[in-house]
Design a protein around this motif. Structure first.
Motif, PDB file in Angstrom:
ATOM      1  N   VAL A 171      57.793   5.994  49.224  1.00  0.00           N
ATOM      2  CA  VAL A 171      58.605   7.178  48.847  1.00  0.00           C
ATOM      3  C   VAL A 171      60.081   6.727  48.913  1.00  0.00           C
ATOM      4  O   VAL A 171      60.583   6.141  49.904  1.00  0.00           O
ATOM      5  CB  VAL A 171      58.219   8.574  49.694  1.00  0.00           C
ATOM      6  CG1 VAL A 171      59.465   9.651  49.188  1.00  0.00           C
ATOM      7  CG2 VAL A 171      56.934   8.860  49.583  1.00  0.00           C
ATOM      8  N   ARG A 301      48.928  10.008  48.581  1.00  0.00           N
ATOM      9  CA  ARG A 301      48.697   8.562  49.620  1.00  0.00           C
ATOM     10  C   ARG A 301      47.133   8.496  49.319  1.00  0.00           C
ATOM     11  O   ARG A 301      46.901   7.168  49.273  1.00  0.00           O
ATOM     12  CB  ARG A 301      48.967   9.207  51.009  1.00  0.00           C
ATOM     13  CG  ARG A 301      48.407   7.979  52.000  1.00  0.00           C
ATOM     14  CD  ARG A 301      48.814   8.825  53.451  1.00  0.00           C
ATOM     15  NE  ARG A 301      48.356   7.882  54.184  1.00  0.00           N
ATOM     16  CZ  ARG A 301      48.601   8.038  55.684  1.00  0.00           C
ATOM     17  NH1 ARG A 301      49.189   9.343  56.058  1.00  0.00           N
ATOM     18  NH2 ARG A 301      48.079   7.008  56.532  1.00  0.00           N
ATOM     19  N   ALA A 345      53.940   9.177  53.643  1.00  0.00           N
ATOM     20  CA  ALA A 345      54.307   7.848  53.246  1.00  0.00           C
ATOM     21  C   ALA A 345      53.884   6.840  54.141  1.00  0.00           C
ATOM     22  O   ALA A 345      54.251   6.975  55.130  1.00  0.00           O
ATOM     23  CB  ALA A 345      55.857   8.008  53.019  1.00  0.00           C
ATOM     24  N   MET A 348      59.340   4.266  53.289  1.00  0.00           N
ATOM     25  CA  MET A 348      60.096   5.161  52.764  1.00  0.00           C
ATOM     26  C   MET A 348      61.600   4.718  52.819  1.00  0.00           C
ATOM     27  O   MET A 348      61.878   4.075  53.927  1.00  0.00           O
ATOM     28  CB  MET A 348      60.152   6.705  53.688  1.00  0.00           C
ATOM     29  CG  MET A 348      61.082   7.681  53.216  1.00  0.00           C
ATOM     30  SD  MET A 348      61.034   9.424  54.039  1.00  0.00           S
ATOM     31  CE  MET A 348      59.634   9.903  53.324  1.00  0.00           C
TER      32      MET A 348
END
Length: 395
Positions: A171, A301, A345, A348
Motif C-alpha cells: 500500500v 490482500r 497491508a 506500506m
C-alpha cells in the motif's frame, strides 16, 4: 439461479465451462442473453457492457423477448456470481434431470450409460492449491518462495527491507496532489526485472487513462510529456528499451465494483496488479465506511495471496493534524480506515513533502514483513521530478 449463473459466466469468463447443450434446460430469456454474450464475448468484459449490448439489440428483438432478457440482466447485475464449481454442479443436475425425465416418460434410455456420459462431459473443475494441504516436513522445507522483483527501485529502500513479490500486498499512501500516482509508477515499474516476461495490469480510478499511460512511460523511460511530443520516435524507442520484456496494460475502472475487478483479473491473469485508487472501488454496502474499506483491503490482500501475484494499492492520506510535520506522515493520517488498511497491508510506504521545497519528497516504510537490520523506518529523502516521474535519492 439463472441470474447468479449468468453473473458468474461473465465476471469469471466461464463460457467455456458452459456447454451449448446445457442452455436447453433454461428459460428463453437466459438462452437469448447467453447467445448474445457468446457472439460478442470479446467486447463484453463485464455485466455493464452486456447490458449495453442488449440495449443495442433492442430494436431488432420482439418486445416480450427483450423484456425477459432485460429483467434477467438487471437481476444478474445485483446477484452474487456463481464460481466454476457451482456451474459444474448445475450442469450435472440439469443433464441428469433431463435423462431421468426421458426414462420416466418411457423412452428407451440406458441410465447407467447416460449418467456415465454426463460425468465424462462435465466441465473441468477449478484447480485447487497444491500447497494448501502440504503437511510433510521435508516437502514443506523444500518449497521455494516465488521469484519476485530483483530489488526496490531505490537503493536505500533495499537497505531497509526485502522488496515485495508475488503474493504480497503493498500500500502506497500520500496527500492529494503530491505525486502519489507518479511516485507509485516509478517505485513499482522500476522494481521489476525487465528481462523476465511479466504482465502489469494498472487499474485506473483517477484521471483519464491516457494520462496515466503517459506517466507510466515517463516513469520507465525518464522522458517527459514535452520530450515525447518533440520526438515521438525517440521517446517510443526509449520506452520500449526501458520496459524490456514487461507487458503493461492500463484500464479505466471508474465506478466499477470489486466483483467486476475480480472478473477482469481472472481474465487478464496479471503478474502485478496496481489498484489506483483502491478506496474508490465500490464494495458491499456497510453502515460505516471504515468497516467497508477494512473488508475491501482484506479482499485485496486475499487476492494477492490466492493468485500469487503482487498487488499494489494507492490510497489517500487525510489532512494532517495542526502543526504536524508534513514531511513525516504516519499511519494515523490514513483516510477513513486507519487500522484496517495498516492491518491488511504486507508493506506500506507513506509519501511526505517539504512545504519549503516542492521537489523534495520523503518516503517512509512504515510497515514491512521483511525488515533489514537497523532503523528501517527512517524516512528516505528523494528529489521528485514531476515532469519525468523520476525519483533520485538525496543525501
Amino acid at each position: 439461479m439463472e441470474a447468479r449463473i449468468l453473473a458468474g459466466i461473465v465476471l469469471y469468463g466461464l463460457l467455456d465451462k458452459f456447454p451449448k447443450d446445457l442452455t436447453n434446460s433454461y428459460s428463453p430469456a437466459f438462452r437469448t442473453v447467453l447467445s448474445l454474450y457468446r457472439k460478442f464475448q470479446e467486447d463484453i468484459p463485464n455485466l455493464q457492457a452486456l447490458s449495453s449490448a442488449l440495449e443495442a439489440k433492442k430494436a431488432s428483438m420482439p418486445d416480450t423477448a427483450y423484456a425477459g432478457a432485460r429483467a434477467l440482466v438487471d437481476e444478474a447485475m445485483k446477484a452474487t456470481p456463481a464460481p466454476g464449481d457451482l456451474l459444474r454442479e448445475d450442469y450435472l443436475a440439469c443433464k441428469a434431470n433431463a435423462l431421468l425425465s426421458q426414462y420416466v416418460a418411457g423412452e428407451e434410455v440406458n441410465l447407467e450409460d447416460g449418467l456415465a456420459g454426463i460425468l465424462a462431459s462435465l466441465p473441468a473443475p477449478d484447480e485447487g492449491d497444491a500447497l494448501e494441504d502440504l503437511d510433510d516436513l521435508s516437502k514443506m522445507l523444500a518449497v521455494k518462495p516465488p521469484e519476485g522483483p530483483n530489488s526496490w527501485a531505490l537503493p536505500s529502500l533495499n537497505k531497509r527491507s526485502l522488496p515485495p513479490g508475488p503474493g504480497d500486498f503493498l500500500v502506497i499512501g500520500g496527500l492529494p496532489n503530491k505525486g502519489k500516482t507518479s511516485i507509485s509508477a516509478f517505485l513499482v515499474l522500476n522494481s521489476l526485472a525487465k528481462d523476465k516476461a511479466q504482465k502489469v495490469l494498472w487499474l485506473n480510478n483517477e484521471g483519464p487513462s491516457y494520462e496515466i499511460r503517459l506517466r507510466l512511460r515517463s516513469a520507465l523511460s525518464g522522458v517527459s510529456k514535452d520530450g515525447m511530443a518533440s520526438d515521438p520516435q525517440a521517446a517510443e524507442a526509449a520506452y520500449q528499451k526501458a520496459k524490456g520484456a514487461l507487458s503493461i496494460e492500463v484500464k479505466g475502472i471508474h465506478r466499477w465494483t470489486w466483483l467486476q475487478v475480480l472478473g477482469l483479473v481472472e481474465k487478464a491473469k496479471p503478474d502485478v496488479l496496481v489498484l489506483d485508487m483502491l478506496d474508490h472501488i465500490h464494495y458491499a454496502a456497510a453502515e460505516r465506511r471504515d468497516t467497508m474499506l477494512e473488508a475491501l483491503y482484506q479482499e485485496a490482500r486475499q487476492l494477492a495471496a490466492s493468485k500469487g501475484i503482487l498487488v499494489v494499492a494507492t490510497t489517500q492520506l487525510t489532512h494532517p493534524p495542526k502543526d504536524a510535520d508534513v514531511r513525516f506522515p504516519t499511519t494515523g493520517w490514513l483516510k477513513d480506515s486507519k487500522s484496517g488498511k495498516e492491518g491488511a497491508a504486507g508493506s506500506m510506504i507513506l509519501i511526505g513533502y517539504d512545504p519549503e521545497d516542492y521537489k523534495l519528497r520523503t518516503l517512509t516504510l512504515v510497515k514491512t514483513k521483511s525488515p533489514k537490520p537497523g532503523p528501517w523506518q527512517t524516512p528516505l529523502y528523494v528529489s521528485f521530478n514531476e515532469q519525468t516521474c523520476q525519483l533520485k535519492e538525496v543525501q
